[in-house]
Scaffold this active site. Sequence first.
Site, PDB file in Angstrom:
ATOM      1  NE  ARG A  31     -10.715 -10.093  -3.056  1.00 21.50           N
ATOM      2  CZ  ARG A  31     -10.956  -9.150  -3.958  1.00 21.50           C
ATOM      3  NH1 ARG A  31     -11.256  -9.476  -5.201  1.00 21.50           N
ATOM      4  NH2 ARG A  31     -10.922  -7.876  -3.634  1.00 21.50           N
ATOM      5  CE  LYS A  48      -4.038  -1.968   2.380  1.00 21.26           C
ATOM      6  NZ  LYS A  48      -4.983  -1.875   1.240  1.00 21.26           N
TER       7      LYS A  48
END
Length: 452
Positions: free
Chosen positions: A302, A228
């Site tokens: 996920r 990030k």
Amino acid sequence: MVKLWQEESAAWRVELELDGPGGALALRTGVQGRVLIVGLGKDPGLETLRRAAAKAVKALRELGADSAVLDAAPAVKALGPQGAAALAQGAQLACYRQPAWKEREDTPFTLYLAGAEGLEDALAQADAVTRAVCFARDLVNCPANLLTPQDMAQRMAQAAGPLGVEVEILDGDRTRALGMGAYHAVADSAVHPPQLIVLRWRGGREGAPPIALVGKGVCCDTGGYCLKTAAGLKGTRGDMAGGAAVCGAVLALAENKAPVNAVAVIPAVENRLSADSFLPGDVIRSMSGKTIQVNNTDAEGRLILADAITYAIQQEGAGRVVDIATLTGACVAALGFTTAGLLTNDEGLFHTFLSAAERAGEQYWRFPGFPEYRKMIESPVADLCNQSSDGCGAITAGLFVGAFAESLPWIHLDIAGTAWVDRPRWEYQTAGATGAGVTTLYELCRELSDAP
Ligand code: BES
Ligand code: MN
Ligand code: ZN
């Protein structure tokens, strides 16, 4: 703190005006005596009462008051015991302060409820839910260095155990032995060991399949090799808000002895950068047997949810699956900070969920799950891939997770926008964690009760 009114002296009196003045939540301070009048507009619902009580409490504290008596009678008359409960809940949540690691002054505030005599049961039940929301807020407000997966497991076990919840914590060896390869792809990126936290509340009929509440528990999300940005890293905590929400819901169910079987499954991991972190391009095998091509290591939620859902089905015998996660920036882009995203494969469960959310005062909006969206997470080399590049990222993320719910009734909740607010969006929020999802999940499970 909220108490029933018993002749103590309070600095202020708060009156609710059911039909006015004008729009909801107008405030008026009294000129004579010390009276704060809150106008609710016409036909206020529970949520308006929550917000009104919160607004009143915040205004009173700004005025320097340390106590007040609130006349709950009009709310009770209009909405019954739940009216009083909503007032108490709004007031209490507005008093929430996030934990701090420095000396600071605490100014307690007491709100006395008048006109709520005889409603102790409803108030006690609401109080359990409110405290569960605050518990979730506390966990989410905790920075990553002070809340590792092991810390989280310990805090949840300490809270749940004494309430009669069965707590099981699976370490990395056990989850590896179960074949949870998608979970371990993420988990093994960190030195802090992962924990699969399982909280079983069996208040329902013996043998009735539990509803599985599966909550993303990423204690810090650096993005891994798909690192990030500096700004993104600042928000790295809080990615376990789904896990905190399912734990909160189970705490409230247990405290209120809800006649339902529910199991919370929280895959608690860190998504870090280390020498042998997983890489974009890797192909991994999930517990379900489905293989996954990793396109992006920052789409880690996920992956761990996939295996946690398979665990809930295979090991816990789940009959329905609800997953909840701070899953995608795309959901924030679509719905902002007041509304969470939802996907489901079951109309009946969807409608039950909506009425639960309504009672809880939370907003969810359903995304479509059209077949062409499913195609977007196909991979040339594996059964699925974890990122598509054609937009609608909140939908493809949800459909990825749903692929592991098999044919069970399933609801997916993306709380990436609603779990954290830098400035409050509703009166009963404070800056930071919101406790999103706790109340709705609690209400949903109550609704799905399977009493003997
Ligand atoms: N936890 C983040 C999603 C998130 C973003 C939550 C902002 C709250 C605020 C998640 O793990 C993530 O990084 N998602 C990626 C997915 C993408 C790489 C497919 C995202 O949304 O950018
Ligand atoms: Mn991520
Ligand atoms: Zn994440």
